[in-house]
Design a protein around this motif. Sequence first.
Motif, PDB file in Angstrom:
ATOM      1  N   THR A 176       0.806  -1.224   0.000  1.00 12.69           N
ATOM      2  CA  THR A 176       0.000   0.000   0.000  1.00 12.69           C
ATOM      3  C   THR A 176       0.837   1.270   0.000  1.00 12.69           C
ATOM      4  OG1 THR A 176      -0.023   0.075   2.411  1.00 12.69           O
ATOM      5  CG2 THR A 176      -1.795  -1.181   1.333  1.00 12.69           C
ATOM      6  N   GLN A 177       2.135   1.128   0.266  1.00 19.83           N
ATOM      7  CA  GLN A 177       3.059   2.248   0.498  1.00 19.83           C
ATOM      8  C   GLN A 177       2.791   2.954   1.836  1.00 19.83           C
ATOM      9  OE1 GLN A 177       2.700   4.207  -3.559  1.00 19.83           O
ATOM     10  NE2 GLN A 177       4.901   3.839  -3.527  1.00 19.83           N
ATOM     11  N   PHE A 178       1.877   2.416   2.615  1.00 22.22           N
ATOM     12  CA  PHE A 178       1.669   2.865   3.996  1.00 22.22           C
ATOM     13  C   PHE A 178       2.432   1.925   4.927  1.00 22.22           C
ATOM     14  CE2 PHE A 178      -1.624   5.290   2.142  1.00 22.22           C
ATOM     15  CZ  PHE A 178      -2.134   6.202   3.062  1.00 22.22           C
ATOM     16  N   ASP A 179       2.945   2.454   6.027  1.00 24.99           N
ATOM     17  CA  ASP A 179       3.475   1.580   7.075  1.00 24.99           C
ATOM     18  C   ASP A 179       2.327   0.988   7.891  1.00 24.99           C
ATOM     19  OD1 ASP A 179       6.102   1.980   6.326  1.00 24.99           O
ATOM     20  OD2 ASP A 179       6.792   2.469   8.358  1.00 24.99           O
ATOM     21  N   SER A 180       1.279   1.802   8.115  1.00 29.41           N
ATOM     22  CA  SER A 180       0.073   1.317   8.803  1.00 29.41           C
ATOM     23  C   SER A 180      -1.136   1.588   7.929  1.00 29.41           C
ATOM     24  CB  SER A 180      -0.112   1.979  10.166  1.00 29.41           C
ATOM     25  OG  SER A 180      -1.342   1.552  10.747  1.00 29.41           O
ATOM     26  N   ALA A 181      -1.451   0.630   7.047  1.00 29.56           N
ATOM     27  CA  ALA A 181      -2.662   0.734   6.221  1.00 29.56           C
ATOM     28  C   ALA A 181      -3.901   0.353   7.030  1.00 29.56           C
ATOM     29  CB  ALA A 181      -2.541  -0.165   4.999  1.00 29.56           C
ATOM     30  N   ARG A 182      -3.694  -0.376   8.125  1.00 33.28           N
ATOM     31  CA  ARG A 182      -4.819  -0.836   8.948  1.00 33.28           C
ATOM     32  C   ARG A 182      -5.741   0.305   9.356  1.00 33.28           C
ATOM     33  NH1 ARG A 182      -4.498  -0.094  14.265  1.00 33.28           N
ATOM     34  NH2 ARG A 182      -6.272  -0.841  15.472  1.00 33.28           N
ATOM     35  N   LEU A 183      -5.161   1.439   9.745  1.00 34.23           N
ATOM     36  CA  LEU A 183      -5.985   2.521  10.278  1.00 34.23           C
ATOM     37  C   LEU A 183      -6.894   3.130   9.212  1.00 34.23           C
ATOM     38  CD1 LEU A 183      -3.532   4.146  12.809  1.00 34.23           C
ATOM     39  CD2 LEU A 183      -5.729   3.101  13.329  1.00 34.23           C
ATOM     40  N   ASN A 184      -6.571   2.947   7.929  1.00 28.23           N
ATOM     41  CA  ASN A 184      -7.474   3.432   6.886  1.00 28.23           C
ATOM     42  C   ASN A 184      -8.830   2.737   6.961  1.00 28.23           C
ATOM     43  OD1 ASN A 184      -5.567   5.209   5.796  1.00 28.23           O
ATOM     44  ND2 ASN A 184      -4.660   3.596   4.537  1.00 28.23           N
ATOM     45  N   GLY A 234     -11.867   2.222  34.781  1.00 26.19           N
ATOM     46  CA  GLY A 234     -11.068   3.307  35.364  1.00 26.19           C
ATOM     47  C   GLY A 234      -9.805   3.575  34.575  1.00 26.19           C
ATOM     48  N   THR A 235      -9.888   3.410  33.238  1.00 25.03           N
ATOM     49  CA  THR A 235      -8.698   3.540  32.390  1.00 25.03           C
ATOM     50  C   THR A 235      -8.965   4.463  31.204  1.00 25.03           C
ATOM     51  OG1 THR A 235      -9.288   1.677  30.946  1.00 25.03           O
ATOM     52  CG2 THR A 235      -7.989   1.166  32.923  1.00 25.03           C
ATOM     53  N   VAL A 236      -7.866   4.785  30.531  1.00 26.97           N
ATOM     54  CA  VAL A 236      -7.911   5.346  29.180  1.00 26.97           C
ATOM     55  C   VAL A 236      -7.332   4.281  28.262  1.00 26.97           C
ATOM     56  CG1 VAL A 236      -6.776   7.035  27.690  1.00 26.97           C
ATOM     57  CG2 VAL A 236      -7.849   7.782  29.805  1.00 26.97           C
ATOM     58  N   GLU A 237      -7.951   4.091  27.090  1.00 25.60           N
ATOM     59  CA  GLU A 237      -7.575   3.019  26.169  1.00 25.60           C
ATOM     60  C   GLU A 237      -7.054   3.619  24.860  1.00 25.60           C
ATOM     61  OE1 GLU A 237      -9.782  -0.777  23.932  1.00 25.60           O
ATOM     62  OE2 GLU A 237     -10.949   0.972  24.577  1.00 25.60           O
ATOM     63  N   ILE A 238      -5.799   3.312  24.529  1.00 25.31           N
ATOM     64  CA  ILE A 238      -5.209   3.735  23.252  1.00 25.31           C
ATOM     65  C   ILE A 238      -5.419   2.613  22.240  1.00 25.31           C
ATOM     66  CG2 ILE A 238      -3.132   4.540  22.078  1.00 25.31           C
ATOM     67  CD1 ILE A 238      -2.031   5.413  24.696  1.00 25.31           C
ATOM     68  N   ARG A 239      -5.940   2.968  21.045  1.00 25.42           N
ATOM     69  CA  ARG A 239      -6.420   1.956  20.111  1.00 25.42           C
ATOM     70  C   ARG A 239      -5.745   2.031  18.728  1.00 25.42           C
ATOM     71  NH1 ARG A 239     -11.377   0.028  20.901  1.00 25.42           N
ATOM     72  NH2 ARG A 239     -12.058   0.540  18.780  1.00 25.42           N
ATOM     73  N   VAL A 240      -4.695   2.850  18.599  1.00 25.27           N
ATOM     74  CA  VAL A 240      -4.111   3.059  17.267  1.00 25.27           C
ATOM     75  C   VAL A 240      -2.990   2.085  16.922  1.00 25.27           C
ATOM     76  CG1 VAL A 240      -4.679   5.503  17.153  1.00 25.27           C
ATOM     77  CG2 VAL A 240      -2.473   4.795  18.119  1.00 25.27           C
ATOM     78  N   PHE A 241      -2.510   1.319  17.885  1.00 26.35           N
ATOM     79  CA  PHE A 241      -1.389   0.415  17.610  1.00 26.35           C
ATOM     80  C   PHE A 241      -1.800  -0.701  16.650  1.00 26.35           C
ATOM     81  CE2 PHE A 241      -0.754   1.748  22.104  1.00 26.35           C
ATOM     82  CZ  PHE A 241       0.511   2.302  22.031  1.00 26.35           C
ATOM     83  N   ASP A 242      -0.979  -0.974  15.628  1.00 26.74           N
ATOM     84  CA  ASP A 242      -1.077  -2.245  14.922  1.00 26.74           C
ATOM     85  C   ASP A 242      -0.609  -3.348  15.867  1.00 26.74           C
ATOM     86  OD1 ASP A 242      -1.813  -0.961  12.580  1.00 26.74           O
ATOM     87  OD2 ASP A 242       0.047  -1.393  11.500  1.00 26.74           O
ATOM     88  N   THR A 243      -1.136  -4.563  15.706  1.00 24.34           N
ATOM     89  CA  THR A 243      -0.595  -5.685  16.480  1.00 24.34           C
ATOM     90  C   THR A 243       0.848  -5.928  16.039  1.00 24.34           C
ATOM     91  OG1 THR A 243      -2.751  -6.746  16.737  1.00 24.34           O
ATOM     92  CG2 THR A 243      -0.813  -8.150  16.984  1.00 24.34           C
ATOM     93  N   PRO A 244       1.793  -5.895  16.984  1.00 26.25           N
ATOM     94  CA  PRO A 244       3.188  -6.157  16.623  1.00 26.25           C
ATOM     95  C   PRO A 244       3.399  -7.628  16.240  1.00 26.25           C
ATOM     96  CG  PRO A 244       3.020  -4.999  18.730  1.00 26.25           C
ATOM     97  CD  PRO A 244       1.652  -5.501  18.387  1.00 26.25           C
ATOM     98  N   LEU A 245       4.542  -7.903  15.650  1.00 23.89           N
ATOM     99  CA  LEU A 245       4.881  -9.272  15.249  1.00 23.89           C
ATOM    100  C   LEU A 245       5.357 -10.110  16.424  1.00 23.89           C
ATOM    101  CD1 LEU A 245       6.736  -8.552  11.875  1.00 23.89           C
ATOM    102  CD2 LEU A 245       4.340  -9.183  12.215  1.00 23.89           C
ATOM    103  N   THR A 246       5.751  -9.463  17.532  1.00 23.57           N
ATOM    104  CA  THR A 246       6.245 -10.196  18.711  1.00 23.57           C
ATOM    105  C   THR A 246       5.586  -9.661  19.971  1.00 23.57           C
ATOM    106  OG1 THR A 246       8.081  -8.661  19.114  1.00 23.57           O
ATOM    107  CG2 THR A 246       8.522 -10.521  17.618  1.00 23.57           C
ATOM    108  N   ILE A 247       5.483 -10.534  20.971  1.00 22.20           N
ATOM    109  CA  ILE A 247       4.926 -10.076  22.249  1.00 22.20           C
ATOM    110  C   ILE A 247       5.918  -9.158  22.965  1.00 22.20           C
ATOM    111  CG2 ILE A 247       3.345 -12.020  22.535  1.00 22.20           C
ATOM    112  CD1 ILE A 247       5.398 -13.230  24.520  1.00 22.20           C
ATOM    113  N   GLU A 248       7.205  -9.287  22.669  1.00 26.48           N
ATOM    114  CA  GLU A 248       8.198  -8.393  23.282  1.00 26.48           C
ATOM    115  C   GLU A 248       7.935  -6.943  22.879  1.00 26.48           C
ATOM    116  OE1 GLU A 248       9.693 -12.437  23.526  1.00 26.48           O
ATOM    117  OE2 GLU A 248       8.947 -11.305  21.798  1.00 26.48           O
ATOM    118  N   ARG A 249       7.627  -6.748  21.605  1.00 22.52           N
ATOM    119  CA  ARG A 249       7.336  -5.376  21.156  1.00 22.52           C
ATOM    120  C   ARG A 249       6.007  -4.895  21.734  1.00 22.52           C
ATOM    121  NH1 ARG A 249      10.132  -2.705  17.582  1.00 22.52           N
ATOM    122  NH2 ARG A 249       9.347  -0.726  16.780  1.00 22.52           N
ATOM    123  N   ALA A 250       5.031  -5.779  21.822  1.00 27.12           N
ATOM    124  CA  ALA A 250       3.742  -5.402  22.415  1.00 27.12           C
ATOM    125  C   ALA A 250       3.930  -4.923  23.851  1.00 27.12           C
ATOM    126  CB  ALA A 250       2.779  -6.589  22.368  1.00 27.12           C
TER     127      ALA A 250
END
Length: 371
Positions: A176-184, A234-250
């Motif tokens: 797609t030439q996007f790094d994160s096409a998911r958010l589209n 009782g939280t704030v939730e950030i929802r823009v992350f793509d799922t990483p390829l590893t749990i270490e990065r997550a």
Amino acid sequence: MSLGAFHDSEPLTLGVELELQLANTHDYDLAPYAADMLRLMGRHQLPGSVVPEMTSGMIEISTDVCRSSAEVLSQLGQIRDALVQCADKLNITVAGGGTHPFQQWHERRIYDKPRFQELTQLYGYLTKQFTIFGQHVHVGCPDADAALMMLHRLSRYIPHCIALSASSPFVQGHDTQFDSARLNSVFAFPLSGRAPCVLTWADFEAYFDKMTATGVVRSMKDFYWDIRPKPEFGTVEIRVFDTPLTIERAAALAGFVQSLAAWFLAEQPFTPQEDDYLVYTYNRFQACRFGLEAEYVDPGSGEHLPLREHILRTIDRVAPYGEAHGASGALQLLRGDTLASHNDARWLRECMAQEDLLAEVTRQAGLRFRG
């Protein structure tokens, strides 16, 4: 419907959700194995939960409440190991990544759950196109007003979150030439985007009441905002992350959020205002399109600079708070990759350049997820 009280939570605690791909081991396309995976995973005693997602070639895992990114990693590790074991029994693979590189949306099946069927009636084909995979990070806030301040302070760092997690360069067989096409795909929904810039819970309740009065909204779940309050947790939730390829990065991304949040609570470094959002959509687009190579416009100063540079400045700024919460390793991982201009989108592209076969890219991504 009432918004409900903002529940107490321990400030700076973390919760992480990951949406994951289920692919067959024949051609590595998505496979409708969610129900089988849930049945097998139900036999394991694990932290957190494993639940279905919109279509049957995906599932969502989540941690319990954690106090550090190390605890996030430990819990994700236990769940990941059980997932891999169950997937092997079914002869499928589990992978991260914000999009599956070549699945065709029209072939997907909606998972048989009343809410998903309702959404299909409302959104039509968009629900099948929602076969995309994200990471959500919850961070605990001391009270409702603090949660709104946290939400709007974090909004300046949404491009950082997008670029650091970007892992969706391929859609339906094409780069797609996007790094994160998911958010589209997320932007297509009418209640996506950003929350209104209100800074007290009383004002937010008034806004919510107006929205429910229109009949467009019934609960907070109807808002697909980039960041939203979750009063029941009782939280704030950030929802823009793509799922990483590893749990270490997550886990590292959760550590980054916790470090930012700790800085905000300790220093109250700036007061959010509506004008912060003048460059919000531009910054978000830049991060989706160019990842770590994006341009960033600082909402406070108006300075234009490489996003990579602002990420490095930010990591250095929050490092003392990261250290206090055991996130030094997490920040170091992200800092090293930022210096090298390397995120998961780049890894996927490099894999494709070497293999020239998207099925093999998915197979390799599945091997990476196994650890």
